[in-house]
Scaffold this motif. Structure first.
Motif, PDB file in Angstrom:
ATOM      1  N   ALA A  75       9.128 -11.366   2.495  1.00 37.46           N
ATOM      2  CA  ALA A  75       9.662 -12.115   1.352  1.00 37.46           C
ATOM      3  C   ALA A  75       8.756 -12.011   0.138  1.00 37.46           C
ATOM      4  CB  ALA A  75       9.862 -13.584   1.746  1.00 37.46           C
ATOM      5  N   VAL A  76       7.454 -12.229   0.343  1.00 34.48           N
ATOM      6  CA  VAL A  76       6.503 -12.208  -0.779  1.00 34.48           C
ATOM      7  C   VAL A  76       6.349 -10.796  -1.326  1.00 34.48           C
ATOM      8  CG1 VAL A  76       4.112 -12.624  -1.456  1.00 34.48           C
ATOM      9  CG2 VAL A  76       5.276 -14.247   0.042  1.00 34.48           C
ATOM     10  N   GLY A  77       6.210  -9.823  -0.436  1.00 35.33           N
ATOM     11  CA  GLY A  77       6.022  -8.450  -0.876  1.00 35.33           C
ATOM     12  C   GLY A  77       7.208  -7.927  -1.661  1.00 35.33           C
ATOM     13  N   ASP A  78       8.405  -8.202  -1.174  1.00 39.44           N
ATOM     14  CA  ASP A  78       9.593  -7.723  -1.875  1.00 39.44           C
ATOM     15  C   ASP A  78       9.743  -8.409  -3.229  1.00 39.44           C
ATOM     16  OD1 ASP A  78      12.079  -6.049  -1.678  1.00 39.44           O
ATOM     17  OD2 ASP A  78      13.015  -8.006  -1.953  1.00 39.44           O
ATOM     18  N   ALA A  79       9.471  -9.716  -3.283  1.00 43.56           N
ATOM     19  CA  ALA A  79       9.532 -10.434  -4.556  1.00 43.56           C
ATOM     20  C   ALA A  79       8.488  -9.887  -5.531  1.00 43.56           C
ATOM     21  CB  ALA A  79       9.332 -11.931  -4.343  1.00 43.56           C
ATOM     22  N   LEU A  80       7.291  -9.628  -5.029  1.00 48.03           N
ATOM     23  CA  LEU A  80       6.241  -9.093  -5.887  1.00 48.03           C
ATOM     24  C   LEU A  80       6.627  -7.720  -6.421  1.00 48.03           C
ATOM     25  CD1 LEU A  80       3.491  -9.200  -7.182  1.00 48.03           C
ATOM     26  CD2 LEU A  80       2.489  -8.444  -5.017  1.00 48.03           C
ATOM     27  N   SER A  81       7.220  -6.906  -5.582  1.00 51.63           N
ATOM     28  CA  SER A  81       7.670  -5.589  -6.023  1.00 51.63           C
ATOM     29  C   SER A  81       8.659  -5.713  -7.177  1.00 51.63           C
ATOM     30  CB  SER A  81       8.322  -4.852  -4.847  1.00 51.63           C
ATOM     31  OG  SER A  81       8.926  -3.652  -5.280  1.00 51.63           O
ATOM     32  N   ARG A  82       9.598  -6.629  -7.065  1.00 49.50           N
ATOM     33  CA  ARG A  82      10.587  -6.836  -8.119  1.00 49.50           C
ATOM     34  C   ARG A  82       9.919  -7.322  -9.408  1.00 49.50           C
ATOM     35  NH1 ARG A  82      16.054  -8.369  -5.456  1.00 49.50           N
ATOM     36  NH2 ARG A  82      15.773  -7.725  -3.294  1.00 49.50           N
ATOM     37  N   LEU A  83       8.952  -8.225  -9.263  1.00 46.51           N
ATOM     38  CA  LEU A  83       8.240  -8.743 -10.434  1.00 46.51           C
ATOM     39  C   LEU A  83       7.439  -7.641 -11.128  1.00 46.51           C
ATOM     40  CD1 LEU A  83       7.012 -12.108  -8.910  1.00 46.51           C
ATOM     41  CD2 LEU A  83       8.336 -11.916 -11.026  1.00 46.51           C
ATOM     42  N   LEU A  84       6.762  -6.825 -10.346  1.00 46.39           N
ATOM     43  CA  LEU A  84       5.964  -5.741 -10.918  1.00 46.39           C
ATOM     44  C   LEU A  84       6.846  -4.764 -11.673  1.00 46.39           C
ATOM     45  CD1 LEU A  84       3.591  -5.090  -7.887  1.00 46.39           C
ATOM     46  CD2 LEU A  84       2.926  -6.046 -10.091  1.00 46.39           C
ATOM     47  N   ARG A  85       7.985  -4.433 -11.096  1.00 46.96           N
ATOM     48  CA  ARG A  85       8.905  -3.513 -11.771  1.00 46.96           C
ATOM     49  C   ARG A  85       9.452  -4.143 -13.044  1.00 46.96           C
ATOM     50  NH1 ARG A  85      10.817  -2.056  -6.088  1.00 46.96           N
ATOM     51  NH2 ARG A  85      10.115   0.097  -5.776  1.00 46.96           N
ATOM     52  N   ALA A  86       9.758  -5.438 -12.989  1.00 41.43           N
ATOM     53  CA  ALA A  86      10.269  -6.126 -14.179  1.00 41.43           C
ATOM     54  C   ALA A  86       9.236  -6.167 -15.291  1.00 41.43           C
ATOM     55  CB  ALA A  86      10.694  -7.552 -13.820  1.00 41.43           C
ATOM     56  N   SER A  87       7.969  -6.004 -14.925  1.00 39.09           N
ATOM     57  CA  SER A  87       6.890  -6.035 -15.919  1.00 39.09           C
ATOM     58  C   SER A  87       6.430  -4.643 -16.320  1.00 39.09           C
ATOM     59  CB  SER A  87       5.709  -6.844 -15.372  1.00 39.09           C
ATOM     60  OG  SER A  87       6.104  -8.187 -15.131  1.00 39.09           O
ATOM     61  N   GLY A  88       7.186  -3.618 -15.924  1.00 37.50           N
ATOM     62  CA  GLY A  88       6.934  -2.266 -16.404  1.00 37.50           C
ATOM     63  C   GLY A  88       6.176  -1.352 -15.479  1.00 37.50           C
ATOM     64  N   ALA A  89       5.699  -1.855 -14.337  1.00 30.16           N
ATOM     65  CA  ALA A  89       4.941  -1.002 -13.423  1.00 30.16           C
ATOM     66  C   ALA A  89       5.871  -0.095 -12.631  1.00 30.16           C
ATOM     67  CB  ALA A  89       4.109  -1.854 -12.465  1.00 30.16           C
ATOM     68  N   SER A  90       5.337   1.045 -12.222  1.00 25.50           N
ATOM     69  CA  SER A  90       6.032   1.916 -11.271  1.00 25.50           C
ATOM     70  C   SER A  90       5.549   1.524  -9.882  1.00 25.50           C
ATOM     71  CB  SER A  90       5.708   3.385 -11.559  1.00 25.50           C
ATOM     72  OG  SER A  90       6.254   4.219 -10.557  1.00 25.50           O
ATOM     73  N   VAL A  91       6.485   1.175  -8.986  1.00 28.58           N
ATOM     74  CA  VAL A  91       6.108   0.616  -7.685  1.00 28.58           C
ATOM     75  C   VAL A  91       6.788   1.381  -6.556  1.00 28.58           C
ATOM     76  CG1 VAL A  91       6.016  -1.467  -6.258  1.00 28.58           C
ATOM     77  CG2 VAL A  91       5.901  -1.664  -8.744  1.00 28.58           C
ATOM     78  N   THR A  92       6.027   1.694  -5.526  1.00 32.69           N
ATOM     79  CA  THR A  92       6.569   2.274  -4.297  1.00 32.69           C
ATOM     80  C   THR A  92       6.311   1.300  -3.161  1.00 32.69           C
ATOM     81  OG1 THR A  92       6.252   4.578  -4.995  1.00 32.69           O
ATOM     82  CG2 THR A  92       6.395   4.164  -2.634  1.00 32.69           C
ATOM     83  N   ASN A  93       7.384   0.800  -2.572  1.00 33.52           N
ATOM     84  CA  ASN A  93       7.253  -0.071  -1.405  1.00 33.52           C
ATOM     85  C   ASN A  93       7.032   0.801  -0.172  1.00 33.52           C
ATOM     86  OD1 ASN A  93       7.821  -2.163  -3.119  1.00 33.52           O
ATOM     87  ND2 ASN A  93       9.845  -2.607  -2.281  1.00 33.52           N
ATOM     88  N   GLU A  94       5.983   0.513   0.575  1.00 34.51           N
ATOM     89  CA  GLU A  94       5.634   1.380   1.701  1.00 34.51           C
ATOM     90  C   GLU A  94       5.390   0.577   2.966  1.00 34.51           C
ATOM     91  OE1 GLU A  94       3.886   4.895   0.622  1.00 34.51           O
ATOM     92  OE2 GLU A  94       2.480   5.072   2.308  1.00 34.51           O
ATOM     93  N   TYR A  95       5.868   1.126   4.069  1.00 31.85           N
ATOM     94  CA  TYR A  95       5.697   0.523   5.394  1.00 31.85           C
ATOM     95  C   TYR A  95       4.882   1.505   6.225  1.00 31.85           C
ATOM     96  CZ  TYR A  95       7.119  -1.998   9.683  1.00 31.85           C
ATOM     97  OH  TYR A  95       7.147  -2.726  10.857  1.00 31.85           O
ATOM     98  N   TYR A  96       3.740   1.069   6.706  1.00 36.28           N
ATOM     99  CA  TYR A  96       2.877   1.913   7.539  1.00 36.28           C
ATOM    100  C   TYR A  96       3.314   1.771   8.985  1.00 36.28           C
ATOM    101  CZ  TYR A  96      -1.501   3.877   9.423  1.00 36.28           C
ATOM    102  OH  TYR A  96      -2.438   4.642  10.062  1.00 36.28           O
ATOM    103  N   PHE A  97       3.840   2.840   9.511  1.00 36.51           N
ATOM    104  CA  PHE A  97       4.411   2.852  10.852  1.00 36.51           C
ATOM    105  C   PHE A  97       3.323   3.276  11.830  1.00 36.51           C
ATOM    106  CE2 PHE A  97       7.687   5.209  13.703  1.00 36.51           C
ATOM    107  CZ  PHE A  97       7.748   4.123  14.541  1.00 36.51           C
ATOM    108  N   ASN A  98       2.710   2.290  12.487  1.00 36.56           N
ATOM    109  CA  ASN A  98       1.583   2.541  13.388  1.00 36.56           C
ATOM    110  C   ASN A  98       2.110   3.003  14.747  1.00 36.56           C
ATOM    111  OD1 ASN A  98      -0.698   2.479  14.977  1.00 36.56           O
ATOM    112  ND2 ASN A  98      -1.504   0.616  14.055  1.00 36.56           N
TER     113      ASN A  98
END
Length: 545
Positions: free
Chosen positions: A145-168
């Motif tokens: 929840a927090v990570g996805d919301a933060l990603s949306r906020l960062l993009r809304a503020s002009g950053a280029s964001v890649t959401n990544e999941y490390y598959f161990n």
């Protein structure tokens, strides 16, 4: 007039004053800051620009503020300005300028609140990354929840964001997982260090049905990880969380990236050999001890994968690597920062490692316990079943991630103003209802006279709406989605106070007036901001409740 436009007016006035005084305009900041004063009696906004630059310019701050006030009152929309204290400037904006914000918001629609303060940042945002040895549990859901919301906020503020999941998908925990599945498939006791729970039995049964003759660990490892990870991805998708990249740990090994990382560290002069193992000099950079990267038997350590993975991200062009970790990983922060320094990077510039604290789900006043090993897991699906997607996402994003939280099922499912998400979504629904009722009455926005929005409560609501862009920018910059949630709750209360005293629609056979139309603009502007804000939190803005 938005706070941003007022800030531009303050800076423009300051530039004119500097030119008139023969001062160096290069001493002025790139942007001016305007803030709400603590007391409304002092005005709508305040600026400390005169105090901020007076010393550098070699002038008295009150004298500079006097000239700045005289220039600022010439700006469109500024009703008055006055000096307070050693050089603060209190500013009042005229009603028409304040009211014009409603048109700005409605016209901008979904774009209102977006900006470019983080433009140029290329951020890799890694979150959740739960091991594929069990379903997503409530602790990992917090980062979803927090990570996805933060990603949306960062993009809304002009950053280029890649959401990544490390598959161990490498390491001893996968071996324990595979042995647990094989034991369950054969009706045997689960190994002492294995995984238990209904999900183990379910996966083992599926693999046995698909491969009836298989009785080897490798088959159960390969297919067990595939089935488990497919379930993880689907449960996150159902939660509204999607990743741009799913990165497999095995790829680091198969592509020789661990060797490349070791070579880079060695070239930097930050490795040494002892007792047949290869070590990294992390203690030279603040770690509590040096770390083994390759053991004496030639096997790689977990730290080796950390090194290779960070280097891989940097070589993919990311200027900032954000790794969200759970409460049990607090000790990793120091070693990761030291690792970054060993590569020659500045961890203050290229690395962030926020730590999320524990989450408890409370039912009837008692916490619901979770334990992956004991098989009593509180899963993502359990949370959604108890609260729903919207309430779950809002509740998890509403609190600072560095604090423990208890989610009370009774509270978060109640249809009352005590329930924060209900309180905000109710405003979304009410504003939509007002718009529908206006359409039924044949009342459209029509000609908009912003000066008609002169009531005290209208002024308060407009000022609150004007704070939205700065709130989004601050929440992104501080990595704090909870700030946006708190803003939305305060905005909901401000809307209700306005709605209670300022009738939007005409009553009975009353003819519609321009005031009704102006208030409809303000109602719709509120709907826009509420919907935009909830959207950044990954929560819906319902039209009916």
């Amino acid at each position: 007039m938005t706070p941003a436009k007022l800030a531009e007016a303050v800076l423009t006035a300051a530039h004119a004053v500097f030119v008139a005084r023969g001062l160096d305009a290069a001493l002025l900041p790139a942007t001016a800051t305007v803030e709400r004063p603590r007391s409304p009696e002092h005005g709508d906004y305040a600026s400390n620009l005169a105090m901020q630059v007076a010393k550098k310019a070699g002038v008295n701050p009150r004298d500079l503020a006097t000239d700045l006030v005289n220039e600022l009152v010439k700006a469109d929309g500024v009703a008055s300005a006055e000096i307070a204290g050693p050089g603060f400037i209190n500013i009042r904006v005229d009603a028409a300028a304040v009211g014009e914000l409603a048109r700005t918001i409605v016209t901008a629609g979904a774009d209102y609140g977006t900006g470019d303060v983080l433009a140029g940042q290329n951020i890799n945002l890694e979150f959740v990354s739960a091991n594929p040895t069990g379903p997503v549990h409530i602790g990992a859901v917090r980062w979803a929840a927090v990570g996805d919301a933060l990603s949306r906020l960062l993009r809304a503020s002009g950053a280029s964001v890649t959401n990544e999941y490390y598959f161990n998908d490498a390491g001893s925990q996968i071996d324990r997982f595979a042995r647990s599945l094989l034991a369950a498939a054969n009706g045997e006791e689960i190994p002492e260090d294995g995984y238990v729970g209904e999900y183990i039995t379910d996966i083992a049964t599926t693999i046995r049905a698909q491969h009836p003759d298989a009785n080897d660990v490798e088959t159960f490892r390969t297919h067990g990880v595939e089935l488990m990870f497919a379930e993880i991805k689907q449960s996150l998708a159902d939660f509204g969380v999607h990743f741009d990249v799913y990165f497999n740990e095995k790829d680091l090994h198969n592509k020789g990236e661990l060797d490349a990382a070791l070579k880079r560290l060695t070239d930097q002069g930050n490795t040494f050999e002892r007792d047949g193992a290869v070590w990294v000099r992390t203690s030279d950079f603040g770690d509590d001890k040096d770390r083994v990267i390759r053991k004496s038997d030639g096997d790689w350590t977990y730290f080796a994968a950390d090194c290779a993975y960070y280097l891989d991200k940097r070589e993919r062009g990311f200027t900032k690597v954000v790794i969200m970790l759970g409460a049990d990983h607090h000790g990793y922060v120091g070693r990761l920062r030291a690792m970054v320094s060993c590569f020659g990077d500045n961890p203050d510039e290229t690395l962030e490692v926020p730590i999320g604290q524990m989450v408890n789900l409370v039912r009837d006043g008692q916490p619901v316990r979770m334990s992956k090993r004991a098989g009593t897991i509180v899963l993502l699906a359990d949370l959604v079943e108890a609260l729903g997607v919207d309430a779950s996402r809002y509740a998890l994003a509403r609190y600072s991630s560095d604090s423990n939280i208890d989610l009370d099922i009774d509270l978060w499912t109640s249809a009352s103003r005590e329930n924060p998400v209900y309180r905000v979504q109710y405003v979304a629904a009410r504003t939509a209802s007002v718009a529908r009722n206006a359409a039924e009455l044949g009342l459209d926005r029509g000609e908009f006279d912003p000066a008609l929005l002169g009531h005290e409560k209208e002024h308060e609501l407009l000022k609150a709406l004007g704070d939205y862009p700065a709130t989004v920018a601050a929440a992104a910059d501080l990595r704090a989605p909870h700030r946006l949630a708190h803003y939305l709750e305060e905005l909901a209360g401000t809307y209700h106070r306005w709605y209670d005293v300022c009738r939007v629609l005409p009553m009975g056979d009353e003819p519609a007036t321009d005031t009704n139309r102006a208030r409809l603009w303000l109602n719709d502007a509120t709907r826009t901001v509420i919907a935009n804000g909830l959207g950044l939190l990954g929560v819906t803005a319902p039209e009916r409740m």
